[in-house]
Design an enzyme around this catalytic site. Sequence first.
Site, PDB file in Angstrom:
ATOM      1  N   TYR A   1     -61.128 -27.787  24.691  1.00 37.18           N
ATOM      2  CA  TYR A   1     -61.618 -29.170  25.287  1.00 37.18           C
ATOM      3  C   TYR A   1     -61.201 -30.290  24.231  1.00 37.18           C
ATOM      4  O   TYR A   1     -60.426 -31.156  24.799  1.00 37.18           O
ATOM      5  CB  TYR A   1     -63.068 -29.424  25.684  1.00 37.18           C
ATOM      6  CG  TYR A   1     -63.351 -30.569  26.213  1.00 37.18           C
ATOM      7  CD1 TYR A   1     -63.287 -30.675  27.612  1.00 37.18           C
ATOM      8  CD2 TYR A   1     -64.394 -31.270  25.636  1.00 37.18           C
ATOM      9  CE1 TYR A   1     -63.561 -32.151  28.084  1.00 37.18           C
ATOM     10  CE2 TYR A   1     -64.618 -32.609  26.142  1.00 37.18           C
ATOM     11  CZ  TYR A   1     -64.333 -33.022  27.378  1.00 37.18           C
ATOM     12  OH  TYR A   1     -64.658 -34.312  27.939  1.00 37.18           O
TER      13      TYR A   1
ATOM     14  N   SER B   1     -62.876 -39.144  25.511  1.00 34.78           N
ATOM     15  CA  SER B   1     -64.332 -38.589  25.121  1.00 34.78           C
ATOM     16  C   SER B   1     -64.374 -38.979  23.725  1.00 34.78           C
ATOM     17  O   SER B   1     -63.375 -39.252  22.890  1.00 34.78           O
ATOM     18  CB  SER B   1     -64.352 -37.227  25.062  1.00 34.78           C
ATOM     19  OG  SER B   1     -65.420 -36.814  24.355  1.00 34.78           O
TER      20      SER B   1
HETATM   21  N1  LIG Z   1     -70.164 -35.626  30.998  1.00 35.23           N
HETATM   22  C1  LIG Z   1     -69.856 -35.718  29.900  1.00 35.23           C
HETATM   23  O1  LIG Z   1     -70.876 -35.536  28.967  1.00 35.23           O
HETATM   24  C2  LIG Z   1     -68.361 -36.272  29.363  1.00 35.23           C
HETATM   25  C3  LIG Z   1     -68.376 -36.908  27.910  1.00 35.23           C
HETATM   26  C4  LIG Z   1     -67.044 -37.313  27.635  1.00 35.23           C
HETATM   27  C5  LIG Z   1     -66.174 -37.177  28.527  1.00 35.23           C
HETATM   28  N2  LIG Z   1     -66.346 -36.918  29.709  1.00 35.23           N
HETATM   29  C6  LIG Z   1     -65.142 -36.483  30.834  1.00 35.23           C
HETATM   30  O2  LIG Z   1     -65.480 -37.670  31.815  1.00 35.23           O
HETATM   31  C7  LIG Z   1     -64.614 -37.072  32.961  1.00 35.23           C
HETATM   32  C8  LIG Z   1     -65.461 -36.746  34.232  1.00 35.23           C
HETATM   33  O3  LIG Z   1     -66.164 -35.877  34.224  1.00 35.23           O
HETATM   34  P1  LIG Z   1     -67.789 -35.915  34.536  1.00 35.23           P
HETATM   35  O4  LIG Z   1     -68.629 -35.870  33.480  1.00 35.23           O
HETATM   36  O5  LIG Z   1     -68.166 -36.784  35.412  1.00 35.23           O
HETATM   37  O6  LIG Z   1     -67.921 -34.554  35.436  1.00 35.23           O
HETATM   38  P2  LIG Z   1     -67.848 -34.208  36.822  1.00 35.23           P
HETATM   39  O7  LIG Z   1     -68.985 -34.633  37.623  1.00 35.23           O
HETATM   40  O8  LIG Z   1     -67.820 -32.541  36.658  1.00 35.23           O
HETATM   41  O9  LIG Z   1     -66.593 -34.501  37.384  1.00 35.23           O
HETATM   42  C9  LIG Z   1     -65.489 -34.292  37.035  1.00 35.23           C
HETATM   43  C10 LIG Z   1     -64.495 -34.520  38.228  1.00 35.23           C
HETATM   44  O10 LIG Z   1     -62.992 -33.820  38.014  1.00 35.23           O
HETATM   45  C11 LIG Z   1     -62.586 -33.448  39.094  1.00 35.23           C
HETATM   46  N3  LIG Z   1     -61.656 -32.659  38.730  1.00 35.23           N
HETATM   47  C12 LIG Z   1     -61.505 -31.479  38.020  1.00 35.23           C
HETATM   48  N4  LIG Z   1     -60.191 -31.033  38.210  1.00 35.23           N
HETATM   49  C13 LIG Z   1     -59.563 -31.666  39.135  1.00 35.23           C
HETATM   50  C14 LIG Z   1     -57.998 -31.770  39.453  1.00 35.23           C
HETATM   51  N5  LIG Z   1     -57.324 -30.616  39.060  1.00 35.23           N
HETATM   52  N6  LIG Z   1     -57.736 -32.884  40.392  1.00 35.23           N
HETATM   53  C15 LIG Z   1     -58.523 -33.632  40.758  1.00 35.23           C
HETATM   54  N7  LIG Z   1     -59.941 -33.816  40.148  1.00 35.23           N
HETATM   55  C16 LIG Z   1     -60.051 -32.859  39.456  1.00 35.23           C
HETATM   56  C17 LIG Z   1     -63.810 -32.717  39.888  1.00 35.23           C
HETATM   57  O11 LIG Z   1     -63.369 -32.498  41.115  1.00 35.23           O
HETATM   58  P3  LIG Z   1     -64.219 -31.349  42.062  1.00 35.23           P
HETATM   59  O12 LIG Z   1     -65.563 -31.913  42.522  1.00 35.23           O
HETATM   60  O13 LIG Z   1     -63.023 -31.208  43.282  1.00 35.23           O
HETATM   61  O14 LIG Z   1     -64.428 -30.375  41.242  1.00 35.23           O
HETATM   62  C18 LIG Z   1     -64.880 -33.913  39.551  1.00 35.23           C
HETATM   63  O15 LIG Z   1     -64.578 -34.895  40.822  1.00 35.23           O
HETATM   64  C19 LIG Z   1     -63.768 -35.790  32.345  1.00 35.23           C
HETATM   65  O16 LIG Z   1     -62.558 -36.178  32.081  1.00 35.23           O
HETATM   66  C20 LIG Z   1     -64.434 -35.408  31.216  1.00 35.23           C
HETATM   67  O17 LIG Z   1     -63.885 -34.745  30.491  1.00 35.23           O
HETATM   68  C21 LIG Z   1     -67.255 -36.244  30.214  1.00 35.23           C
END
Ligand SMILES: NC(=O)c1ccc[n+]([C@@H]2O[C@H](COP(=O)([O-])OP(=O)(O)OC[C@H]3O[C@@H](n4cnc5c(N)ncnc54)[C@H](OP(=O)(O)O)[C@@H]3O)[C@@H](O)[C@H]2O)c1
Length: 276
Positions: free
Chosen positions: A147, A134
Amino acid sequence: MNKKTILITGASTGIGKTTAQYFAEQGWNVAATMRTPEKATGFEAFTGIKLYQLDVTDEQSIARAIDSVIKDFGKIDVLVNNAGYGAVGVFEKATKEQIQKQFDTNVFGVMNVTRHILPHFRANGAGTLINVSSMGGRLTFPLYSVYHATKWALEGWAESLQFEVRQFGIRIKNIEPGAIKTDFMGRSMDVFSKPDLIAYDTYEAIATKNTEESYKSAPDSAVVAKTIFKAANDSSYQLRYPASGQASLFLFLRRLLPLGIFNGLVRLAVEKGFKN
Ligand SMILES: NC(=O)c1ccc[n+]([C@@H]2O[C@H](COP(=O)([O-])OP(=O)(O)OC[C@H]3O[C@@H](n4cnc5c(N)ncnc54)[C@H](OP(=O)(O)O)[C@@H]3O)[C@@H](O)[C@H]2O)c1
């Protein structure tokens, strides 16, 4: 030409899902891994995508999924450590369990999957490990201390690990998105709550409102999928890839400005309306 194979964790929604679809469109074999593949939707139209069960906190599921992917596709060229979520809010309201779970997923989960893939990458004399970190792995905002701690941990870990594995042709790449519209701010978020602790209420309400407001103009996850594709195809040993205009700008300002000035700008934006 042999197709390349990518394994992505947390591919059920958001960045992971869009990345799986994008790589399939570019002709890659995609192993889209997730905790509950039986609930997955939106992959039917993609013949290049196969679903696997993998929970990053469960070593057995990691070993099983990696073995199956290698059996199905012959080898894995790229691993994307994407699974993660935000445990957020006033630090004093966080429980030990919430903090532990955040590190179990965002840090130890990434390390678990990486430990399992490295022997395969070494044996192949090649492999690209991509971590979805991030911009919050190199700068901070209020209410995200736990976080941020996980993403800063990933940044330091990756920066050191790259020295060790380079001799085997293994590349480490950290993707640093800014705010992206996914389930991150919704169903995935774990918000710290302690109703008896009211001292932070005004601050928390204002900072939360301003943060949510700024997310309204966030781009969708395509910008991150494209950055991951660029990193996966980059034969250099570049470590960091900001993903989105916001991430590039904020990381540039963080490098350029003294910390006191940068944090003053953060306070102007996130604490707007708060009188101290
Ligand atoms: N969105 C933002 O603003 C942002 C910004 C910077 C970085 N990120 C990073 O991007 C990554 C993806 O997040 P996203 O924004 O796409 O959010 P998201 O739509 O909530 O996706 C998160 C994913 O992680 C999975 N997950 C959570 N715990 C897990 C576990 N123990 N084992 C396997 N899978 C697991 C969730 O699975 P389930 O469906 O089973 O819950 C979901 O598929 C994260 O690492 C986040 O920190 C996001």
